[in-house]
Scaffold this motif. Structure first.
Motif, PDB file in Angstrom:
ATOM      1  N   PHE A   1      -6.113  13.922 -17.604  1.00 21.91           N
ATOM      2  CA  PHE A   1      -6.004  13.528 -16.204  1.00 21.91           C
ATOM      3  C   PHE A   1      -4.607  13.869 -15.695  1.00 21.91           C
ATOM      4  N   ASP A   2      -4.549  14.347 -14.476  1.00 18.79           N
ATOM      5  CA  ASP A   2      -3.260  14.712 -13.889  1.00 18.79           C
ATOM      6  C   ASP A   2      -2.408  13.486 -13.588  1.00 18.79           C
ATOM      7  N   ASP A   3      -3.052  12.348 -13.391  1.00 25.29           N
ATOM      8  CA  ASP A   3      -2.319  11.139 -13.021  1.00 25.29           C
ATOM      9  C   ASP A   3      -3.219   9.938 -13.293  1.00 25.29           C
ATOM     10  N   VAL A   4      -2.686   8.758 -13.125  1.00 31.00           N
ATOM     11  CA  VAL A   4      -3.492   7.550 -13.247  1.00 31.00           C
ATOM     12  C   VAL A   4      -4.396   7.425 -12.022  1.00 31.00           C
ATOM     13  N   LEU A   5      -5.465   6.648 -12.175  1.00 32.75           N
ATOM     14  CA  LEU A   5      -6.409   6.450 -11.085  1.00 32.75           C
ATOM     15  C   LEU A   5      -6.249   5.076 -10.456  1.00 32.75           C
ATOM     16  N   TRP A   6      -6.585   4.993  -9.203  1.00 34.94           N
ATOM     17  CA  TRP A   6      -6.769   3.714  -8.551  1.00 34.94           C
ATOM     18  C   TRP A   6      -8.215   3.321  -8.838  1.00 34.94           C
ATOM     19  N   VAL A   7      -8.410   2.569  -9.910  1.00 39.90           N
ATOM     20  CA  VAL A   7      -9.743   2.378 -10.466  1.00 39.90           C
ATOM     21  C   VAL A   7     -10.658   1.643  -9.491  1.00 39.90           C
ATOM     22  N   GLN A   8     -10.128   0.675  -8.778  1.00 38.56           N
ATOM     23  CA  GLN A   8     -10.961  -0.063  -7.822  1.00 38.56           C
ATOM     24  C   GLN A   8     -11.556   0.873  -6.780  1.00 38.56           C
ATOM     25  N   ASN A   9     -10.729   1.771  -6.260  1.00 42.40           N
ATOM     26  CA  ASN A   9     -11.230   2.726  -5.272  1.00 42.40           C
ATOM     27  C   ASN A   9     -12.213   3.714  -5.898  1.00 42.40           C
ATOM     28  N   ALA A  10     -11.931   4.118  -7.125  1.00 44.14           N
ATOM     29  CA  ALA A  10     -12.827   5.054  -7.807  1.00 44.14           C
ATOM     30  C   ALA A  10     -14.211   4.432  -8.004  1.00 44.14           C
ATOM     31  N   ARG A  11     -14.235   3.162  -8.352  1.00 45.23           N
ATOM     32  CA  ARG A  11     -15.509   2.479  -8.511  1.00 45.23           C
ATOM     33  C   ARG A  11     -16.251   2.379  -7.179  1.00 45.23           C
TER      34      ARG A  11
ATOM     35  N   LEU B   1     -12.464   7.077 -23.489  1.00 48.88           N
ATOM     36  CA  LEU B   1     -13.171   8.320 -23.170  1.00 48.88           C
ATOM     37  C   LEU B   1     -13.388   8.408 -21.657  1.00 48.88           C
ATOM     38  N   PRO B   2     -12.318   8.545 -20.886  1.00 54.06           N
ATOM     39  CA  PRO B   2     -12.464   8.536 -19.424  1.00 54.06           C
ATOM     40  C   PRO B   2     -13.200   9.752 -18.883  1.00 54.06           C
ATOM     41  N   ASN B   3     -13.295  10.824 -19.670  1.00 57.71           N
ATOM     42  CA  ASN B   3     -13.973  12.025 -19.185  1.00 57.71           C
ATOM     43  C   ASN B   3     -15.491  11.940 -19.288  1.00 57.71           C
ATOM     44  N   THR B   4     -16.009  10.799 -19.753  1.00 64.91           N
ATOM     45  CA  THR B   4     -17.462  10.628 -19.734  1.00 64.91           C
ATOM     46  C   THR B   4     -18.014  10.655 -18.310  1.00 64.91           C
ATOM     47  N   ILE B   5     -17.153  10.508 -17.307  1.00 65.80           N
ATOM     48  CA  ILE B   5     -17.641  10.595 -15.925  1.00 65.80           C
ATOM     49  C   ILE B   5     -18.179  11.996 -15.620  1.00 65.80           C
ATOM     50  N   TYR B   6     -17.788  12.991 -16.421  1.00 64.16           N
ATOM     51  CA  TYR B   6     -18.294  14.355 -16.248  1.00 64.16           C
ATOM     52  C   TYR B   6     -19.469  14.537 -17.207  1.00 64.16           C
ATOM     53  N   THR B   7     -20.613  13.969 -16.836  1.00 67.09           N
ATOM     54  CA  THR B   7     -21.725  13.835 -17.773  1.00 67.09           C
ATOM     55  C   THR B   7     -22.386  15.158 -18.132  1.00 67.09           C
ATOM     56  N   ARG B   8     -22.237  16.158 -17.302  1.00 62.71           N
ATOM     57  CA  ARG B   8     -22.918  17.416 -17.606  1.00 62.71           C
ATOM     58  C   ARG B   8     -22.210  18.199 -18.716  1.00 62.71           C
ATOM     59  N   ASP B   9     -20.935  17.953 -18.915  1.00 63.77           N
ATOM     60  CA  ASP B   9     -20.192  18.732 -19.907  1.00 63.77           C
ATOM     61  C   ASP B   9     -20.654  18.445 -21.326  1.00 63.77           C
TER      62      ASP B   9
ATOM     63  N   VAL C   1     -25.261   9.578 -14.542  1.00 61.96           N
ATOM     64  CA  VAL C   1     -23.897   9.406 -14.048  1.00 61.96           C
ATOM     65  C   VAL C   1     -23.174   8.407 -14.954  1.00 61.96           C
ATOM     66  N   CYS C   2     -21.868   8.327 -14.801  1.00 61.65           N
ATOM     67  CA  CYS C   2     -21.074   7.356 -15.556  1.00 61.65           C
ATOM     68  C   CYS C   2     -20.007   6.790 -14.630  1.00 61.65           C
ATOM     69  N   ARG C   3     -20.042   5.501 -14.421  1.00 61.35           N
ATOM     70  CA  ARG C   3     -19.105   4.880 -13.485  1.00 61.35           C
ATOM     71  C   ARG C   3     -17.704   4.791 -14.088  1.00 61.35           C
ATOM     72  N   PRO C   4     -16.680   4.837 -13.271  1.00 58.89           N
ATOM     73  CA  PRO C   4     -15.313   4.575 -13.758  1.00 58.89           C
ATOM     74  C   PRO C   4     -15.235   3.181 -14.354  1.00 58.89           C
ATOM     75  N   GLY C   5     -14.460   3.046 -15.424  1.00 60.52           N
ATOM     76  CA  GLY C   5     -14.424   1.751 -16.094  1.00 60.52           C
ATOM     77  C   GLY C   5     -13.166   1.524 -16.890  1.00 60.52           C
ATOM     78  N   LEU C   6     -13.334   0.877 -18.018  1.00 62.65           N
ATOM     79  CA  LEU C   6     -12.214   0.464 -18.848  1.00 62.65           C
ATOM     80  C   LEU C   6     -11.334   1.636 -19.260  1.00 62.65           C
ATOM     81  N   GLY C   7     -11.943   2.765 -19.576  1.00 59.87           N
ATOM     82  CA  GLY C   7     -11.159   3.924 -19.985  1.00 59.87           C
ATOM     83  C   GLY C   7     -10.181   4.383 -18.921  1.00 59.87           C
ATOM     84  N   HIS C   8     -10.541   4.200 -17.662  1.00 56.95           N
ATOM     85  CA  HIS C   8      -9.654   4.603 -16.566  1.00 56.95           C
ATOM     86  C   HIS C   8      -8.568   3.556 -16.324  1.00 56.95           C
TER      87      HIS C   8
END
Length: 286
Positions: free
Chosen positions: A40-50, A156-164, A20-27
């Motif tokens: 990404f369709d929009d910005v993330l609420w990174v705290q909630n994503a984490r 590289l915020p899409n690293t959260i999709y590790t299987r790709d 897995v890859c946690r949300p981080g600096l890229g987000h």
């Protein structure tokens, strides 16, 4: 579990170990002006994503799944002799950061500990991250750039999709040339892990190498399904091309499976490959 016992042999079997890859600096770097370019369709609420990610990882652990985190894995890889230089030699080059910034950028990154360097490799490096003593006169030119070109290493915020980026097909894996330019740099990080990390050295690579130009042959791991009994189902879509599908099939059907220079031969199996056209949205990120 040794690397020689790694594999994905069914889409519905028991999950024992997962990356897995946690949300981080890229987000945190996502803005309304660059989110589209970063898929990404929009910005993330990174705290909630984490928070949600940590909850997900906890549920996996509660069910006996061994969870491996990409930031931790990459930091451990960078601690291996020669791994750090190998990766930075390929990341910090004139065509990526600009010829006048190579030396200062490399000097700054060389001074970082493994964990901090990992944050920048995944989360991106902006000229604003460089301390004053590492800023050459060319920094002013870079800041005249717009959007993602301001980054010395793009996030590289899409690293959260590790299987790709990489996917296991029975006893071997593919290092995928991804379709979208925003994701191209991800596969190099994974190659470093599979080349140097002691838990994964010797893993068989069926196909793919981020240091080669694959042209129209693009592959996304979410379209690849080893459904069991030697059958591999690959969905053809905008992001997984017929050129890549036929190349992977050719490798799997070879009498001796392909091994990269750092990999031993893998026990062979008798694959049966088929493909199907995927209706997945070309703008989706998962």
């Amino acid at each position: 579990m040794s690397h020689q016992s790694y594999g994905v042999h069914s889409e519905v079997g028991r999950l024992r170990k997962v990356l897995v890859c946690r949300p981080g600096l890229g987000h945190e770097r996502l803005t309304p002006s660059n989110s589209d370019a970063l898929l990404f369709d929009d910005v993330l609420w990174v705290q909630n994503a984490r928070r949600d990610h940590a909850d997900f990882v906890q549920h996996l652990g509660d069910r006996g799944v061994e969870v491996v985190e990409l930031h931790d894995l990459l930091a451990e890889t960078l601690a291996v002799p020669d791994a750090r230089d190998w990766l930075l030699d390929r990341k910090i080059v004139a065509n990526e950061v600009g010829s006048g910034l190579v030396a200062d950028t490399r000097a700054f990154l060389d001074a970082l500990d493994h964990a901090t360097l990992t944050e920048y490799l995944i989360g991106g490096l902006s000229t604003r991250d460089l301390p004053e003593e590492f800023r050459s006169s060319e920094v002013a030119l870079v800041r005249e750039s717009a959007g993602m070109t301001e980054y010395l290493m793009p996030p590289l915020p899409n690293t959260i999709y590790t299987r790709d980026t990489t996917c296991w097909i029975y006893g071997g894996l593919t290092l995928n040339p991804l379709y979208w330019p925003a994701r191209h740099a991800e596969t190099m990080l994974m190659k470093a892990i599979y080349r140097f990390h002691p838990d994964y050295v010797g893993s068989t690579v069926w196909w793919g190498d981020p240091e080669q130009d694959w042209g129209q042959a693009t592959l996304e791991g979410g379209d690849v399904m080893p459904v069991g009994n030697g059958v591999v189902l690959i969905g053809m879509s905008e992001r997984t091309s017929r050129q890549a599908i036929t190349a992977v099939a050719s490798r799997l059907f070879e009498e001796e499976p392909h091994s990269a220079s750092w990999s031993p031969a893998c026990p062979s199996f008798a694959p049966r490959c088929t493909s199907t056209r995927s209706s997945r949205s070309p703008t989706a990120t998962s």
